[in-house]
Scaffold this active site. Sequence first.
Site, PDB file in Angstrom:
ATOM      1  N   HIS A   3       0.850  -1.194   0.000  1.00  0.00           N
ATOM      2  CA  HIS A   3       0.000   0.000   0.000  1.00  0.00           C
ATOM      3  C   HIS A   3       0.882   1.239   0.000  1.00  0.00           C
ATOM      4  CE1 HIS A   3      -3.828   2.179   0.662  1.00  0.00           C
ATOM      5  NE2 HIS A   3      -3.019   3.079   1.212  1.00  0.00           N
ATOM      6  N   CYS A   4       1.049   1.815  -1.169  1.00  0.00           N
ATOM      7  CA  CYS A   4       1.797   3.063  -1.307  1.00  0.00           C
ATOM      8  C   CYS A   4       1.220   3.823  -2.494  1.00  0.00           C
ATOM      9  CB  CYS A   4       3.294   2.796  -1.487  1.00  0.00           C
ATOM     10  SG  CYS A   4       3.674   1.674  -2.853  1.00  0.00           S
ATOM     11  N   HIS A   5       1.678   5.052  -2.681  1.00  0.00           N
ATOM     12  CA  HIS A   5       1.122   5.927  -3.714  1.00  0.00           C
ATOM     13  C   HIS A   5       2.254   6.667  -4.422  1.00  0.00           C
ATOM     14  CE1 HIS A   5      -2.619   5.510  -1.327  1.00  0.00           C
ATOM     15  NE2 HIS A   5      -1.875   5.827  -0.278  1.00  0.00           N
ATOM     16  N   SER A  48      -6.077   9.788  -4.271  1.00  0.00           N
ATOM     17  CA  SER A  48      -7.294  10.541  -4.573  1.00  0.00           C
ATOM     18  C   SER A  48      -6.999  11.870  -5.260  1.00  0.00           C
ATOM     19  CB  SER A  48      -8.113  10.771  -3.296  1.00  0.00           C
ATOM     20  OG  SER A  48      -7.401  11.567  -2.369  1.00  0.00           O
ATOM     21  N   ARG A 102     -10.406   0.755  -6.459  1.00  0.00           N
ATOM     22  CA  ARG A 102     -10.614   1.256  -5.100  1.00  0.00           C
ATOM     23  C   ARG A 102     -11.881   2.097  -5.022  1.00  0.00           C
ATOM     24  NH1 ARG A 102      -6.944   5.580  -1.622  1.00  0.00           N
ATOM     25  NH2 ARG A 102      -6.907   4.446   0.349  1.00  0.00           N
ATOM     26  N   ARG A 134     -14.267  13.365   3.503  1.00  0.00           N
ATOM     27  CA  ARG A 134     -13.320  14.477   3.414  1.00  0.00           C
ATOM     28  C   ARG A 134     -12.448  14.385   2.165  1.00  0.00           C
ATOM     29  NH1 ARG A 134      -8.366  12.555   4.893  1.00  0.00           N
ATOM     30  NH2 ARG A 134      -8.307  10.705   6.215  1.00  0.00           N
ATOM     31  N   HIS A 171      -6.676  -0.195   5.771  1.00  0.00           N
ATOM     32  CA  HIS A 171      -6.418   0.252   7.139  1.00  0.00           C
ATOM     33  C   HIS A 171      -7.471  -0.268   8.122  1.00  0.00           C
ATOM     34  CE1 HIS A 171      -3.977   2.590   4.524  1.00  0.00           C
ATOM     35  NE2 HIS A 171      -4.808   3.578   4.360  1.00  0.00           N
ATOM     36  N   ASP A 231       2.051   3.128   3.206  1.00  0.00           N
ATOM     37  CA  ASP A 231       1.175   4.270   2.924  1.00  0.00           C
ATOM     38  C   ASP A 231       1.961   5.489   2.455  1.00  0.00           C
ATOM     39  OD1 ASP A 231      -1.407   5.504   2.720  1.00  0.00           O
ATOM     40  OD2 ASP A 231      -1.050   6.542   4.624  1.00  0.00           O
ATOM     41  N   ASN A 262      -2.111  13.578   3.398  1.00  0.00           N
ATOM     42  CA  ASN A 262      -2.794  14.339   4.448  1.00  0.00           C
ATOM     43  C   ASN A 262      -2.184  14.158   5.842  1.00  0.00           C
ATOM     44  OD1 ASN A 262      -5.074  15.439   2.799  1.00  0.00           O
ATOM     45  ND2 ASN A 262      -5.528  13.262   2.564  1.00  0.00           N
TER      46      ASN A 262
END
Length: 294
Positions: A31-33, A77, A124, A130, A181, A249, A254
């Site tokens: 899980h990374c971006h 996102s 996803r 938010r 998560h 992550d 954020n």
Amino acid sequence: MSKDETGRIRSWTLAPSTPAFVPPVGAVDAHCHVFGPMARFPFSPKAKYLPQDAGPDMLFALRDRLGFARNVVVQASCHGTDNAATLDAIARANGMARGVAVVDPAIGDAELDTLHAGGVRGIRFNFLKRLVDDAPKDEFLDVARRIARLGWHVVVYFEADTLEELRPFLAAIPVPLVIDHMGRPDVTQGPDGADMIAFRRLLDSRDDIWFKATCPDRLDPAGEPYDAFVAAVRPLVEDYPDRALWGTDWPHPNMESRIPDDGGLVDIIRRIAPTAELQRKLLVDNPMRLYWAD
């Protein structure tokens, strides 16, 4: 908070520590971006945050520093439904990355095939208000049915207080599920708290629901050494060892006001998966089965 001269936010540390824990050979950061680079891959006009560039070169350098071999790049996102940055990162990984896309439910089958050829193995659905303006459940279910032929799964991101509302929707998804998560439980309640009990009920409702034992930096309000996270999550990893995944992550969307140390996050692994067998399942066997089955 770290902003550049244009107001773009940095949410990752510039000097991550080298972890004391050495991951098993072939370990996957599941899980990374990537963010941008913006000059090549502009951010969505609907993005709720505007990050600094955090591209594949940075991701792969971190991967090597932390002792991992592979990445699963999850569409951020801030890029909306344009998966070009994610596909670019996968292409540059020489077979050592796979991806999870975010798509418009009206996407055509030919475009789904293109994503598959580019290394995507799941889509996803984000229910965090938010971060997204709406989440059309009926349309999500339609696209979930259409990805079944590809052997993909659905990744779902939600918060614990919406789980009961989402149960019928989750039950209707006809492909395997991965919960980001763990549905953001309140880990301060402990392993027997209401949030974790509710999440276990979800896991017990079908045997093809996986979860990411991730983000102590997001879930543990006390911060390091993340004792509440460890106490709540270790029993989950021990009780569902064949369905647990782990990821950094990075670059921590954020989290600019509370930037975690990636090396420290890796060192949490041996506390939530205390045996070599659990560590191998968490970091190698499970993600390989889900993302590299072909």
